[in-house]
Scaffold this active site. Structure first.
Site, PDB file in Angstrom:
ATOM      1  N   CYS A   1       0.794  -1.237   0.000  1.00 65.73           N
ATOM      2  CA  CYS A   1       0.000   0.000   0.000  1.00 65.73           C
ATOM      3  C   CYS A   1       0.827   1.288   0.000  1.00 65.73           C
ATOM      4  O   CYS A   1       0.506   2.204  -0.790  1.00 65.73           O
ATOM      5  CB  CYS A   1      -1.029   0.000   1.116  1.00 65.73           C
TER       6      CYS A   1
ATOM      7  N   ARG B   1       7.771 -10.877   4.885  1.00 61.45           N
ATOM      8  CA  ARG B   1       7.353 -10.711   6.276  1.00 61.45           C
ATOM      9  C   ARG B   1       8.113 -11.708   7.126  1.00 61.45           C
ATOM     10  O   ARG B   1       8.122 -12.902   6.811  1.00 61.45           O
ATOM     11  CB  ARG B   1       5.844 -10.961   6.429  1.00 61.45           C
TER      12      ARG B   1
ATOM     13  N   GLN C   1       1.262 -11.097  -3.158  1.00 62.02           N
ATOM     14  CA  GLN C   1      -0.162 -10.813  -2.978  1.00 62.02           C
ATOM     15  C   GLN C   1      -0.760 -10.374  -4.308  1.00 62.02           C
ATOM     16  O   GLN C   1      -0.126  -9.646  -5.067  1.00 62.02           O
ATOM     17  CB  GLN C   1      -0.347  -9.659  -1.989  1.00 62.02           C
TER      18      GLN C   1
ATOM     19  N   ASP D   1      -2.664  -7.998  -5.138  1.00 64.46           N
ATOM     20  CA  ASP D   1      -3.081  -6.819  -4.394  1.00 64.46           C
ATOM     21  C   ASP D   1      -3.668  -5.743  -5.309  1.00 64.46           C
ATOM     22  O   ASP D   1      -3.339  -5.684  -6.497  1.00 64.46           O
ATOM     23  CB  ASP D   1      -1.822  -6.242  -3.723  1.00 64.46           C
TER      24      ASP D   1
ATOM     25  N   HIS E   1      -5.297  -1.458  -4.807  1.00 62.79           N
ATOM     26  CA  HIS E   1      -5.811  -0.393  -3.966  1.00 62.79           C
ATOM     27  C   HIS E   1      -6.730   0.461  -4.799  1.00 62.79           C
ATOM     28  O   HIS E   1      -6.339   0.939  -5.870  1.00 62.79           O
ATOM     29  CB  HIS E   1      -4.664   0.399  -3.343  1.00 62.79           C
TER      30      HIS E   1
ATOM     31  N   LYS F   1     -13.740  -4.573   7.317  1.00 60.13           N
ATOM     32  CA  LYS F   1     -13.324  -5.432   6.204  1.00 60.13           C
ATOM     33  C   LYS F   1     -14.282  -6.585   5.976  1.00 60.13           C
ATOM     34  O   LYS F   1     -15.046  -6.957   6.865  1.00 60.13           O
ATOM     35  CB  LYS F   1     -11.918  -5.972   6.458  1.00 60.13           C
TER      36      LYS F   1
ATOM     37  N   HIS G   1      -8.288  -1.583   0.259  1.00 57.13           N
ATOM     38  CA  HIS G   1      -7.276  -2.604  -0.009  1.00 57.13           C
ATOM     39  C   HIS G   1      -8.054  -3.853  -0.380  1.00 57.13           C
ATOM     40  O   HIS G   1      -9.038  -4.156   0.265  1.00 57.13           O
ATOM     41  CB  HIS G   1      -6.480  -2.974   1.240  1.00 57.13           C
TER      42      HIS G   1
END
Length: 637
Positions: free
Chosen positions: A333, A362, A380, A382, A384, A464, A510
């Site tokens: 992000c 991570r 991911q 991902d 946004h 979420k 997200h």
RNA sequence: GCCACUGUAGCUCAGCUGGUAGAGCAGCUGAUUCGUAAUCAGCAGGUCAACGGUUCGAAUCCGUUCAGUGGCUCCA
């Protein structure tokens, strides 16, 4: 003595004196036992068969087929195991022993270190106690009495539990064995006949990392031998699907000590990855996303700004280069925010959708790593979505539909949704949260979707929706997520110029659909037990010449299939047909093309489908068409 | 990170109470030219996870480290 009115399952109402026991009210023809009635339920409360009834209501009886019956059965089995352990290892202290999804466990503090080798002995002792057929007797005690009792027995964990309770308590006695327990239980130890200890693991007392580590013994029990064996077979089946095992056997990926928790994708595994990626990119292009790429290593200041340094530092990797501090991104992000901030955004540009197959690092604790499911570097899927507050609902609904579409293309039809709302510790105004929660709920409602609400389970920055898919053997996996974020746009001073000519702060959504590619590939492998749909199969068809007499023609067939964009290979080994078929089946190749003199003569091939067998002679062209269609429409076989 | 367990050939595993390694499958070579789930024979393959200690001698016993497994905790 007062009379109680009890409505039985048969529909008839009986009158019984207060203090009657459920067992006395059992309908004719029903019997108590492991394969019969285990407990009663009065209105919604489970009730021991021998516990006096003091109020009237709806009374029904439950068996192992009922959820309540399983609860009672396994709970009692836990007591049985505890008693056996106490008799064998008297110095053991008992903590808690509840029923769980497929059985039960008991947490024990003991100087004896339990291992698999102890299981037969414990099981033997359990059988012995079953044979004694001890009655389980419920006793109500005042708090003080209970304290005195367990203090006397030196059961410090029970004492600690009682100290936290401020009410009268119940204990259950079976022979010499007494346990603090709310119950209810089956009436005699003889009811529990078939059981098996499964594993031993560490577990913190009260789930607290700072408290003592106890030994947790997992076990299961069933009314019949057949059911127990069925359960054990299910465990075996799940083991066969283990993606770590299949990944090795099918040569898809490996793990190495040089990079713990990080997958190395082999050529075949990478084909699966590439197929998913190509599909994903096309879908995102069609859905109006703009694809971007952001760096792995970025200056630490970025992570101070985003708040990750304060909240997520434990999980991050840092590096010093040229006396500057850098960090590997644990999330995508902030990078996306930098790109957003690089432009002057108008309300006309919103919603703005940036998508990235973003690889993040991570530092997960060593003990949590697990194949592709829990890794330290993963990609991911991902994106946004920057929106005005009014656009949250519509965009969230679009994402939800997008997710379903994608899951179906991978062959998943069974989903579960969870909406998580504001936690105690959070950023943003209540008004924002009201709006965000309502927008997500409305999005789901507008699509007529059922969902479970998890109060207080949202991220600190926004509510979420989580998506769980159910796989072929009924297991549930969390994959997709849609999260509102009221915080990060602020931290990065993101804005857009509204219709009013003023600056406004956008909301960020997200979202991930598959979660991470690594994890999703693991789920696919387990769901299909390695028999991937054709479009995802690393090797789609293997051409099998019967002998090298037909090798030349087989080579030609293989090349023709390849020219049609089909992943075809040729088994040139000097082996019998049966051997080659077996080898292709073991390696889960979806199609085989058998080529012998007959086929060479006719200019055809004999097609064979994995797990199904011979499909007969076909022309090379029709085979190519057949496979192309199956690939292009992503048929789930 | 914590508790328990595990680490021997590419894979699955054997190796008793210490006497410097073995099988099956896979691989390679040769013979075989074969019709829908295993042809035969031969060959090759191991610093017994790593390091340190005990011992005349360690795959085996002890310690440390690394990695993995089952859980717990965590999962901004």
């Amino acid at each position: 003595m007062a009379e109680l009115q009890l409505q039985l399952e048969s529909g008839k109402t009986v009158t019984a004196p207060a203090g009657s026991k459920p067992i006395d009210l059992l309908d004719d023809g029903r019997k108590v036992g492991s394969d019969g009635v285990l407990a009663a339920v009065l209105d919604d409360q489970i009730w021991d068969l021998h516990r006096p009834l003091l109020t009237g209501g709806k009374l029904r009886f439950v068996t192992f087929e009922d959820a309540e019956g399983k609860f009672v059965f396994w709970h009692s089995a836990a007591h049985l195991m505890a008693q056996a352990i106490k008799e064998l290892y008297p110095e053991s202290l008992l903590a808690i022993g509840p029923p769980i999804a497929d059985g039960f466990y008991y947490d024990i503090d003991s100087p004896h270190a339990f291992s698999q080798e102890d299981f037969p002995e414990i099981e033997k002792k359990m059988k012995e106690i079953v044979k004694r057929n001890l009655p389980l007797i419920r006793k109500e005690l005042e708090r003080d009495e209970a304290l005195a009792l367990f203090r006397k027995m030196g059961d410090s964990y029970k004492v600690e539990m009682i100290e936290d309770l401020n009410e009268s308590l119940t204990v259950y006695e079976q022979g010499e064995f007494v346990d603090l327990c709310r119950g209810p239980h089956v009436d005699r130890t003889g009811r529990i006949k078939h059981f098996k200890l499964l594993s031993v693991a560490g577990a913190y007392w009260r789930g607290d990392e700072k408290k003592k580590m106890l030994q947790r013994l997992y076990a299961t029990a069933y009314p019949t031998k057949e059911q127990l064996e069925e359960h054990l077979t299910r465990i075996e089946e799940a083991k066969k699907r283990d993606h770590r095992k299949l990944g090795r056997e099918l040569d898809l990926f490996s793990f190495h000590g040089e990079a713990p928790g990080s997958a190395f994708f082999h050529p075949k595994g990478q084909i699966i990855w590439n197929e998913i990626e190509a599909y994903w990119r096309k879908k995102h292009e069609d859905a109006g996303y703009q694809q971007i790429r952001t760096p792995f290593l970025m200056n630490e200041t970025l992570w101070h700004k985003s708040g990750h340094y304060d909240h997520y530092r434990e999980n991050m990797y840092f590096s010093v280069v040229d006396e500057q501090n850098f960090a590997l991104k644990p999330m995508n992000c902030p990078g996306h925010c930098l790109i957003y901030a690089n432009h002057q955004i108008s309300y006309r540009d919103l919603p703005l959708k940036y998508a990235e197959l973003g690889t993040v690092h991570r530092h997960e604790k060593s003990g949590v790593l697990h194949g592709l499911f829990r890794v330290r570097v993963f990609t991911q899927d991902d994106a946004h979505i920057f929106v005005t507050p009014d656009q949250i609902e519509e965009e969230a609904a679009k994402v939800v539909q997008f997710i379903f579409e994608m899951y179906r293309d991978f062959g998943f039809e069974d989903f579960r949704l969870e909406l998580s709302t504001r936690p105690e510790s959070r950023v943003g105004t209540d008004e924002m949260w009201d709006k965000g929660e309502a927008a997500l709920a409305n999005a789901l409602n507008s699509l007529n979707l059922k969902y479970q609400i998890n109060e207080g389970d949202g991220a600190f920055y926004g509510p979420k929706i989580d998506f769980h898919i159910t796989d072929a053997i009924g297991r549930s996996w969390q994959c997709g997520t849609v999260q509102c974020d009221f915080s990060m746009p602020d931290l990065f001073n993101l804005d857009y110029i509204g219709a009013d000519g003023e600056k406004h702060t956008p909301v960020m959504i997200h979202r991930a659909l598959l979660g991470s590619l690594e994890r999703f590939i693991g789920i696919l492998i387990e769901n299909y037990a390695g028999d991937l749909p054709l479009w995802l199969s690393p090797e789609q068809i293997r051409v099998l010449p019967i002998s090298d007499k037909t090798l030349a023609y087989a080579t030609q067939v293989c090349e023709e299939l390849k020219a049609q964009g089909i992943r075809a290979s040729l088994d040139v080994r000097d082996e019998k047909l049966g051997f080659k078929i077996r080898d292709a089946e073991i390696h889960k190749v979806p199609y085989m093309a058998v080529i012998g003199p007959k086929e060479a003569e006719a200019g055809r091939l004999s097609l064979r489908r994995r797990k199904e067998g011979d499909l007969g002679a076909q022309s090379v062209e029709s085979t190519a068409v057949r496979l192309r269609e199956e690939i292009d429409s992503r048929v789930v076989h």
